[in-house]
Design a protein around this motif. Structure first.
Motif, PDB file in Angstrom:
ATOM      1  N   THR A 160     -37.563   3.341 -32.316  1.00  0.00           N
ATOM      2  CA  THR A 160     -38.896   3.016 -31.817  1.00  0.00           C
ATOM      3  C   THR A 160     -39.584   1.921 -32.623  1.00  0.00           C
ATOM      4  O   THR A 160     -40.387   1.155 -32.083  1.00  0.00           O
ATOM      5  CB  THR A 160     -39.793   4.265 -31.810  1.00  0.00           C
ATOM      6  N   ILE A 161     -39.310   1.834 -33.914  1.00  0.00           N
ATOM      7  CA  ILE A 161     -39.927   0.808 -34.763  1.00  0.00           C
ATOM      8  C   ILE A 161     -38.901  -0.247 -35.167  1.00  0.00           C
ATOM      9  O   ILE A 161     -39.160  -1.440 -35.120  1.00  0.00           O
ATOM     10  CB  ILE A 161     -40.568   1.430 -36.022  1.00  0.00           C
ATOM     11  N   GLY A 162     -37.712   0.208 -35.535  1.00  0.00           N
ATOM     12  CA  GLY A 162     -36.681  -0.710 -35.981  1.00  0.00           C
ATOM     13  C   GLY A 162     -35.995  -1.481 -34.876  1.00  0.00           C
ATOM     14  O   GLY A 162     -35.312  -2.473 -35.136  1.00  0.00           O
ATOM     15  N   GLN A 163     -36.145  -1.028 -33.621  1.00  0.00           N
ATOM     16  CA  GLN A 163     -35.543  -1.716 -32.468  1.00  0.00           C
ATOM     17  C   GLN A 163     -34.020  -1.790 -32.588  1.00  0.00           C
ATOM     18  O   GLN A 163     -33.389  -2.734 -32.096  1.00  0.00           O
ATOM     19  CB  GLN A 163     -36.122  -3.131 -32.329  1.00  0.00           C
ATOM     20  N   ALA A 164     -33.411  -0.795 -33.230  1.00  0.00           N
ATOM     21  CA  ALA A 164     -31.969  -0.838 -33.478  1.00  0.00           C
ATOM     22  C   ALA A 164     -31.166  -0.978 -32.197  1.00  0.00           C
ATOM     23  O   ALA A 164     -30.155  -1.691 -32.164  1.00  0.00           O
ATOM     24  CB  ALA A 164     -31.538   0.421 -34.237  1.00  0.00           C
ATOM     25  N   ASN A 165     -31.595  -0.303 -31.127  1.00  0.00           N
ATOM     26  CA  ASN A 165     -30.831  -0.385 -29.879  1.00  0.00           C
ATOM     27  C   ASN A 165     -30.864  -1.792 -29.293  1.00  0.00           C
ATOM     28  O   ASN A 165     -29.846  -2.303 -28.811  1.00  0.00           O
ATOM     29  CB  ASN A 165     -31.342   0.642 -28.867  1.00  0.00           C
ATOM     30  N   TYR A 166     -32.006  -2.467 -29.357  1.00  0.00           N
ATOM     31  CA  TYR A 166     -32.081  -3.837 -28.838  1.00  0.00           C
ATOM     32  C   TYR A 166     -31.304  -4.800 -29.727  1.00  0.00           C
ATOM     33  O   TYR A 166     -30.681  -5.751 -29.238  1.00  0.00           O
ATOM     34  CB  TYR A 166     -33.534  -4.276 -28.703  1.00  0.00           C
ATOM     35  N   ILE A 167     -31.354  -4.554 -31.031  1.00  0.00           N
ATOM     36  CA  ILE A 167     -30.574  -5.386 -31.951  1.00  0.00           C
ATOM     37  C   ILE A 167     -29.091  -5.283 -31.622  1.00  0.00           C
ATOM     38  O   ILE A 167     -28.390  -6.300 -31.529  1.00  0.00           O
ATOM     39  CB  ILE A 167     -30.848  -4.968 -33.409  1.00  0.00           C
ATOM     40  N   LEU A 168     -28.595  -4.055 -31.420  1.00  0.00           N
ATOM     41  CA  LEU A 168     -27.176  -3.894 -31.085  1.00  0.00           C
ATOM     42  C   LEU A 168     -26.866  -4.480 -29.712  1.00  0.00           C
ATOM     43  O   LEU A 168     -25.827  -5.128 -29.527  1.00  0.00           O
ATOM     44  CB  LEU A 168     -26.785  -2.414 -31.154  1.00  0.00           C
ATOM     45  N   ASP A 169     -27.752  -4.271 -28.743  1.00  0.00           N
ATOM     46  CA  ASP A 169     -27.545  -4.868 -27.413  1.00  0.00           C
ATOM     47  C   ASP A 169     -27.327  -6.375 -27.528  1.00  0.00           C
ATOM     48  O   ASP A 169     -26.387  -6.934 -26.955  1.00  0.00           O
ATOM     49  CB  ASP A 169     -28.763  -4.630 -26.518  1.00  0.00           C
ATOM     50  N   ASN A 170     -28.215  -7.031 -28.255  1.00  0.00           N
ATOM     51  CA  ASN A 170     -28.172  -8.491 -28.344  1.00  0.00           C
ATOM     52  C   ASN A 170     -26.983  -8.989 -29.156  1.00  0.00           C
ATOM     53  O   ASN A 170     -26.344  -9.984 -28.794  1.00  0.00           O
ATOM     54  CB  ASN A 170     -29.485  -9.010 -28.929  1.00  0.00           C
ATOM     55  N   LEU A 171     -26.665  -8.300 -30.246  1.00  0.00           N
ATOM     56  CA  LEU A 171     -25.515  -8.705 -31.054  1.00  0.00           C
ATOM     57  C   LEU A 171     -24.212  -8.524 -30.281  1.00  0.00           C
ATOM     58  O   LEU A 171     -23.316  -9.381 -30.337  1.00  0.00           O
ATOM     59  CB  LEU A 171     -25.480  -7.896 -32.354  1.00  0.00           C
ATOM     60  N   ILE A 172     -24.092  -7.416 -29.577  1.00  0.00           N
ATOM     61  CA  ILE A 172     -22.870  -7.152 -28.802  1.00  0.00           C
ATOM     62  C   ILE A 172     -22.742  -8.170 -27.675  1.00  0.00           C
ATOM     63  O   ILE A 172     -21.661  -8.722 -27.429  1.00  0.00           O
ATOM     64  CB  ILE A 172     -22.873  -5.713 -28.264  1.00  0.00           C
ATOM     65  N   ALA A 173     -23.852  -8.459 -26.988  1.00  0.00           N
ATOM     66  CA  ALA A 173     -23.809  -9.411 -25.880  1.00  0.00           C
ATOM     67  C   ALA A 173     -23.411 -10.806 -26.354  1.00  0.00           C
ATOM     68  O   ALA A 173     -22.734 -11.546 -25.639  1.00  0.00           O
ATOM     69  CB  ALA A 173     -25.173  -9.467 -25.192  1.00  0.00           C
ATOM     70  N   ALA A 174     -23.811 -11.150 -27.583  1.00  0.00           N
ATOM     71  CA  ALA A 174     -23.487 -12.467 -28.133  1.00  0.00           C
ATOM     72  C   ALA A 174     -22.105 -12.511 -28.771  1.00  0.00           C
ATOM     73  O   ALA A 174     -21.681 -13.561 -29.258  1.00  0.00           O
ATOM     74  CB  ALA A 174     -24.538 -12.863 -29.171  1.00  0.00           C
ATOM     75  N   GLY A 175     -21.403 -11.375 -28.766  1.00  0.00           N
ATOM     76  CA  GLY A 175     -20.079 -11.308 -29.374  1.00  0.00           C
ATOM     77  C   GLY A 175     -20.117 -11.313 -30.883  1.00  0.00           C
ATOM     78  O   GLY A 175     -19.100 -11.562 -31.535  1.00  0.00           O
ATOM     79  N   LYS A 176     -21.284 -10.996 -31.464  1.00  0.00           N
ATOM     80  CA  LYS A 176     -21.431 -11.034 -32.918  1.00  0.00           C
ATOM     81  C   LYS A 176     -21.129  -9.687 -33.575  1.00  0.00           C
ATOM     82  O   LYS A 176     -20.855  -9.638 -34.778  1.00  0.00           O
ATOM     83  CB  LYS A 176     -22.846 -11.482 -33.283  1.00  0.00           C
ATOM     84  N   ALA A 177     -21.220  -8.606 -32.821  1.00  0.00           N
ATOM     85  CA  ALA A 177     -20.940  -7.279 -33.359  1.00  0.00           C
ATOM     86  C   ALA A 177     -20.009  -6.537 -32.425  1.00  0.00           C
ATOM     87  O   ALA A 177     -20.033  -6.738 -31.205  1.00  0.00           O
ATOM     88  CB  ALA A 177     -22.232  -6.482 -33.548  1.00  0.00           C
ATOM     89  N   LYS A 178     -19.182  -5.687 -33.001  1.00  0.00           N
ATOM     90  CA  LYS A 178     -18.296  -4.862 -32.190  1.00  0.00           C
ATOM     91  C   LYS A 178     -19.123  -3.781 -31.492  1.00  0.00           C
ATOM     92  O   LYS A 178     -20.071  -3.239 -32.067  1.00  0.00           O
ATOM     93  CB  LYS A 178     -17.255  -4.202 -33.089  1.00  0.00           C
ATOM     94  N   PRO A 179     -18.785  -3.438 -30.254  1.00  0.00           N
ATOM     95  CA  PRO A 179     -19.454  -2.302 -29.612  1.00  0.00           C
ATOM     96  C   PRO A 179     -19.258  -1.051 -30.468  1.00  0.00           C
ATOM     97  O   PRO A 179     -18.147  -0.754 -30.904  1.00  0.00           O
ATOM     98  CB  PRO A 179     -18.728  -2.183 -28.274  1.00  0.00           C
ATOM     99  N   MET A 180     -20.356  -0.378 -30.735  1.00  0.00           N
ATOM    100  CA  MET A 180     -20.301   0.809 -31.596  1.00  0.00           C
ATOM    101  C   MET A 180     -21.330   1.818 -31.151  1.00  0.00           C
ATOM    102  O   MET A 180     -22.312   1.490 -30.481  1.00  0.00           O
ATOM    103  CB  MET A 180     -20.547   0.419 -33.056  1.00  0.00           C
ATOM    104  N   ILE A 181     -21.098   3.065 -31.522  1.00  0.00           N
ATOM    105  CA  ILE A 181     -22.097   4.121 -31.378  1.00  0.00           C
ATOM    106  C   ILE A 181     -22.938   4.120 -32.646  1.00  0.00           C
ATOM    107  O   ILE A 181     -22.420   3.939 -33.749  1.00  0.00           O
ATOM    108  CB  ILE A 181     -21.410   5.479 -31.169  1.00  0.00           C
ATOM    109  N   VAL A 182     -24.241   4.295 -32.503  1.00  0.00           N
ATOM    110  CA  VAL A 182     -25.133   4.371 -33.664  1.00  0.00           C
ATOM    111  C   VAL A 182     -25.839   5.721 -33.633  1.00  0.00           C
ATOM    112  O   VAL A 182     -26.526   6.047 -32.657  1.00  0.00           O
ATOM    113  CB  VAL A 182     -26.165   3.229 -33.678  1.00  0.00           C
ATOM    114  N   VAL A 183     -25.659   6.497 -34.688  1.00  0.00           N
ATOM    115  CA  VAL A 183     -26.242   7.835 -34.783  1.00  0.00           C
ATOM    116  C   VAL A 183     -27.403   7.795 -35.771  1.00  0.00           C
ATOM    117  O   VAL A 183     -27.238   7.377 -36.917  1.00  0.00           O
ATOM    118  CB  VAL A 183     -25.187   8.863 -35.234  1.00  0.00           C
ATOM    119  N   MET A 184     -28.578   8.218 -35.307  1.00  0.00           N
ATOM    120  CA  MET A 184     -29.800   8.155 -36.119  1.00  0.00           C
ATOM    121  C   MET A 184     -30.373   9.562 -36.271  1.00  0.00           C
ATOM    122  O   MET A 184     -31.150  10.027 -35.435  1.00  0.00           O
ATOM    123  CB  MET A 184     -30.789   7.202 -35.455  1.00  0.00           C
ATOM    124  N   PRO A 185     -29.967  10.286 -37.313  1.00  0.00           N
ATOM    125  CA  PRO A 185     -30.415  11.666 -37.476  1.00  0.00           C
ATOM    126  C   PRO A 185     -31.763  11.758 -38.183  1.00  0.00           C
ATOM    127  O   PRO A 185     -32.240  10.785 -38.779  1.00  0.00           O
ATOM    128  CB  PRO A 185     -29.311  12.261 -38.367  1.00  0.00           C
TER     129      PRO A 185
END
Length: 350
Positions: A160-185
């Motif tokens: 909600t504050i860190g925008q981690a999901n949007y960061i991963l969306d954009n990095l993955i779409a740009a081919g900069k990060a591997k598709p991954m699951i992110v667990v935030m406990p």
């Protein structure tokens, strides 16, 4: 009215308080609040200098009392405070902005914990991001990043504050990060650690108690549930842990103690001044065999010197640490950027 982002990327704030004698606006770009000016109608205003593209937090201080913006559409809530937020957009859009790319999904799970203390009815929380294209019925399995929030944050802090999901969306779409699951406990082993106020950071016994219980919950409850319910690639090579501040202390402590579980470890502005000495005792770089040990901190952060000492100690132990220093203080402006830099390094060649 909401903060107005001007064409030159200055931002103008307004607060209506005709009877007030002083008004300040506190923005997380500065440790010092900015004085506002009142006009004849009783509207206080302040215009910033040019601000770089970012998501900023802010609140008002009116006659010495904190006040929220009644017109804000972005609320930043934690266990200890509530604030407002605004976006200065980038051109092109920054990695934390919502863009027209394929989006993953953030799932919220509630489960009964037998470890974490102080939760109502023992109900714990974990947020799980699955990348675009994730299909629970497909054979494709994904590596996992366990991403930990800081002290005072809720389990939803990174989304909600860190925008981690949007960061991963954009990095993955740009081919900069591997598709991954992110667990935030939820990052507390004992809820009294956050409910007792900031003074707990002066009590090493409480810190150790909280970290120990969190580690137990992560290893015996969170990870087994994630791996039972999601398409997770097995083994330490496909498992990373990282976090900010308190979560950085936890990720470094848990990661270095359990290198058979985690092949990738990161700390963002980590509270490592409270890291127990035995956490580094007996470290064997060859046995640990980490693919990445990444320690980052802002140069204006009060924790910069403890993090520099940690890097020195890790190097003395022969650990292949990557040390990163950026401008900035102990804020989300630094941590979002840390994730943008860190995530593309994960699971490469694996």
């Amino acid at each position: 009215m909401q903060p107005v982002v001007n064409p030159d990327h200055t931002v103008t704030f307004h607060y209506v308080a005709p009877e007030a004698t002083t008004a300040l606006v506190s923005i997380d770009v500065s440790k010092t609040p900015f004085p506002m000016t009142k006009d004849a109608a009783g509207v206080w205003t302040y215009t910033t200098a040019v601000l770089p593209p970012e998501i900023y937090g802010y609140h008002f201080e009116v006659d010495g009392r904190m006040a929220l913006d009644p017109h804000s559409v972005t609320i930043k809530a934690s266990y200890t405070s509530v604030g407002d937020g605004f976006l200065v957009p980038g051109s092109p859009a920054q990695p934390w902005e919502t863009t027209a790319v394929p989006h993953g999904t953030v799932h919220v799970h509630t489960f009964t914990t037998k470890v974490v203390q102080g939760l109502e009815a023992n109900q714990d929380f974990v947020y799980v991001y699955t990348p675009p294209g994730y299909d629970a019925k497909a054979k494709t399995k994904y590596p996992v990043l366990y991403l930990l929030h800081g002290w005072s944050d809720t389990a939803g802090g990174w989304s909600t504050i860190g925008q981690a999901n949007y960061i991963l969306d954009n990095l993955i779409a740009a081919g900069k990060a591997k598709p991954m699951i992110v667990v935030m406990p939820l990052g507390y082993g004992d809820m009294s650690f956050v409910r007792s106020g900031g003074g707990v950071w002066q009590d090493l016994a409480q810190i150790d108690h909280n970290v120990a219980l969190f580690q137990q919950s992560l290893l015996t409850e969170v990870i087994p549930q994630v791996e039972a319910n999601y398409k997770v690639a097995p083994g330490r090579d496909n498992r990373a842990i990282a976090g900010l501040s308190m979560g950085g202390l936890e990720s470094v402590s848990v990661g270095l103690k359990n290198t058979e579980m985690f092949g990738w470890v990161g700390g963002f502005s980590s509270a490592v001044h409270m890291l127990k000495p035995e956490a580094l005792a007996g470290l064997d770089a060859k046995k640990a065999n980490l693919h990445l040990l990444w320690i980052a901190c802002g140069t204006s952060d009060d924790l910069i010197e403890p993090n520099r000492r940690l890097v020195t100690e890790l190097k003395a132990a022969g650990m292949p640490v990557t040390a990163v220093e950026t401008s900035g203080a102990h804020t989300w402006l630094v941590w979002r950027d840390n994730l943008v830099t860190f995530a593309p390094l994960l699971f490469q060649g694996k």
